[in-house]
Design a protein around this motif. Structure first.
Motif, PDB file in Angstrom:
ATOM      1  N   LEU A   1       1.231   5.151   0.452  1.00  0.00           N
ATOM      2  CA  LEU A   1       0.534   6.239   1.114  1.00  0.00           C
ATOM      3  C   LEU A   1       1.234   7.559   0.843  1.00  0.00           C
ATOM      4  CD1 LEU A   1       0.096   4.396   4.516  1.00  0.00           C
ATOM      5  CD2 LEU A   1      -1.768   5.005   2.972  1.00  0.00           C
TER       6      LEU A   1
ATOM      7  N   PHE B   1      -2.291   6.877  15.091  1.00  0.00           N
ATOM      8  CA  PHE B   1      -3.153   6.731  13.935  1.00  0.00           C
ATOM      9  C   PHE B   1      -4.003   5.469  14.096  1.00  0.00           C
ATOM     10  CE2 PHE B   1      -1.374   9.810  10.966  1.00  0.00           C
ATOM     11  CZ  PHE B   1      -0.085   9.986  11.426  1.00  0.00           C
TER      12      PHE B   1
ATOM     13  N   LEU C   1       0.866  -1.174   0.000  1.00  0.00           N
ATOM     14  CA  LEU C   1       0.000   0.000   0.000  1.00  0.00           C
ATOM     15  C   LEU C   1       0.905   1.226   0.000  1.00  0.00           C
ATOM     16  CD1 LEU C   1      -2.966   1.088   0.312  1.00  0.00           C
ATOM     17  CD2 LEU C   1      -2.521   1.157   2.772  1.00  0.00           C
TER      18      LEU C   1
ATOM     19  N   GLY D   1      -6.882  -2.468   4.832  1.00  0.00           N
ATOM     20  CA  GLY D   1      -6.738  -2.037   3.450  1.00  0.00           C
ATOM     21  C   GLY D   1      -6.947  -0.556   3.216  1.00  0.00           C
ATOM     22  N   LYS D   2      -7.061   0.204   4.274  1.00  0.00           N
ATOM     23  CA  LYS D   2      -7.350   1.639   4.150  1.00  0.00           C
ATOM     24  C   LYS D   2      -6.154   2.496   4.544  1.00  0.00           C
ATOM     25  CE  LYS D   2     -11.696   0.750   3.203  1.00  0.00           C
ATOM     26  NZ  LYS D   2     -12.243   0.977   1.834  1.00  0.00           N
ATOM     27  N   GLY D   3      -6.307   3.810   4.365  1.00  0.00           N
ATOM     28  CA  GLY D   3      -5.268   4.746   4.763  1.00  0.00           C
ATOM     29  C   GLY D   3      -5.276   4.992   6.258  1.00  0.00           C
ATOM     30  N   LEU D   4      -4.515   6.000   6.674  1.00  0.00           N
ATOM     31  CA  LEU D   4      -4.341   6.304   8.087  1.00  0.00           C
ATOM     32  C   LEU D   4      -5.225   7.467   8.502  1.00  0.00           C
ATOM     33  CD1 LEU D   4      -0.446   6.162   8.300  1.00  0.00           C
ATOM     34  CD2 LEU D   4      -2.091   4.310   8.564  1.00  0.00           C
ATOM     35  N   THR D   5      -5.868   7.308   9.655  1.00  0.00           N
ATOM     36  CA  THR D   5      -6.654   8.393  10.236  1.00  0.00           C
ATOM     37  C   THR D   5      -5.954   8.861  11.505  1.00  0.00           C
ATOM     38  OG1 THR D   5      -8.716   7.458   9.390  1.00  0.00           O
ATOM     39  CG2 THR D   5      -8.887   9.040  11.213  1.00  0.00           C
TER      40      THR D   5
ATOM     41  N   PHE E   1      -2.811  12.047   5.825  1.00  0.00           N
ATOM     42  CA  PHE E   1      -2.626  10.960   4.880  1.00  0.00           C
ATOM     43  C   PHE E   1      -3.817  10.783   3.942  1.00  0.00           C
ATOM     44  CE2 PHE E   1       1.240   8.643   5.960  1.00  0.00           C
ATOM     45  CZ  PHE E   1       1.597   9.284   7.133  1.00  0.00           C
ATOM     46  N   GLY E   2      -3.491  10.365   2.724  1.00  0.00           N
ATOM     47  CA  GLY E   2      -4.506   9.974   1.770  1.00  0.00           C
ATOM     48  C   GLY E   2      -4.920   8.533   1.983  1.00  0.00           C
ATOM     49  N   PRO E   3      -5.858   8.030   1.193  1.00  0.00           N
ATOM     50  CA  PRO E   3      -6.384   6.671   1.367  1.00  0.00           C
ATOM     51  C   PRO E   3      -5.448   5.584   0.866  1.00  0.00           C
ATOM     52  CG  PRO E   3      -7.455   7.733  -0.474  1.00  0.00           C
ATOM     53  CD  PRO E   3      -6.600   8.767   0.165  1.00  0.00           C
ATOM     54  N   GLY E   4      -4.443   5.963   0.071  1.00  0.00           N
ATOM     55  CA  GLY E   4      -3.478   4.980  -0.399  1.00  0.00           C
ATOM     56  C   GLY E   4      -3.816   4.389  -1.752  1.00  0.00           C
TER      57      GLY E   4
END
Lengths: 116, 112
Positions: A90, B36, A88, B41-45, A107-110
């Motif tokens: 990022l 975070f 992934l 499978g997702k990005g970072l929050t 950060f974006g969703p990747g």
């Protein structure tokens, strides 16, 4: 105000091919950082761009390269893809913090890259 | 070279319990530390950011503390809910450095 966006969402390539991933930074941010996250691992820093210049690089080979454009969007290019490049990817945008240190990163969703 | 460690790698707790996630780092000259959340499978929050001059930050049911001298941070989650199930990552930024150094994360499962 829009957040960080990345394209494409998913990508499948074969060994030896080249790939370009794209990132649009958050409004008002002039710094973009790229990270690679292998399955089950934390993200690893690839490089950072500040005002269209590379501003630091992690332990990645030269076949990983990047660009930043005048509107602060960015591209990550990977040549001669290898199976281990599956990960992934990022993108994060920020404005510089004080003392030349890192500002808060968003950060974006990747982009999920699979190399077959 | 900064190294960040998160223990445990995985944690399962019943719904409603309070829990603590741990993060340790080797170089105490940090600029800030960030927690975070990452869904599969997702990005970072970003959950919480603690500047080096701060001892803790709170947001709702989350509280993060920072002890630079011992190289440790904790993320406290009160009254856990199934929606809290995710991987939690901590990351540090050092002074004069252009990158975040991440731990490998703690995968949290809240059992209904």
């Amino acid at each position: 105000e829009t957040g960080v966006t990345q394209s494409p969402t998913h990508l499948i390539k074969t060994r030896g091919q080249q790939v370009t991933l794209r990132c649009s930074s958050q409004s008002g941010h002039n710094t973009v950082s790229w990270y690679q996250q292998a399955l089950g691992q934390g993200p690893q820093f690839i490089f950072q761009y500040y005002r269209e210049e590379e501003n630091g690089r992690g332990n990645f080979p030269p076949r990983f390269s990047g660009l930043q454009f005048p509107n602060y969007s960015s591209e990550l290019n990977v040549n001669a893809l290898e199976l281990d490049d599956s990960a992934l990817y990022l993108c994060a945008s920020s404005s510089p913090g004080t003392s030349g240190s890192l500002g808060t990163q968003y950060f974006g969703p990747g982009t999920r890259l699979t190399v077959l | 070279k900064q190294e960040v460690t998160q223990i445990p790698a995985a944690l399962s707790v019943p719904e409603g319990e309070n829990l603590v996630l741990n993060c340790s780092f080797t170089d105490s000259a940090i600029y800030n530390l960030q927690w975070f959340r990452q869904d599969p499978g997702k990005g970072l929050t970003s959950l919480l950011l603690i500047q080096s001059s701060q001892r803790e930050q709170t947001s709702g049911r989350l509280n993060a503390s920072l002890d630079k001298s011992s190289g440790r941070s904790t993320l406290y989650i009160a009254a856990s809910q199934p929606g809290d199930s995710a991987t939690y990552l901590c990351a540090v930024a050092n002074f004069g450095n252009e990158k975040l150094t991440f731990g490998t994360g703690t995968r949290l499962t809240i059992i209904p």
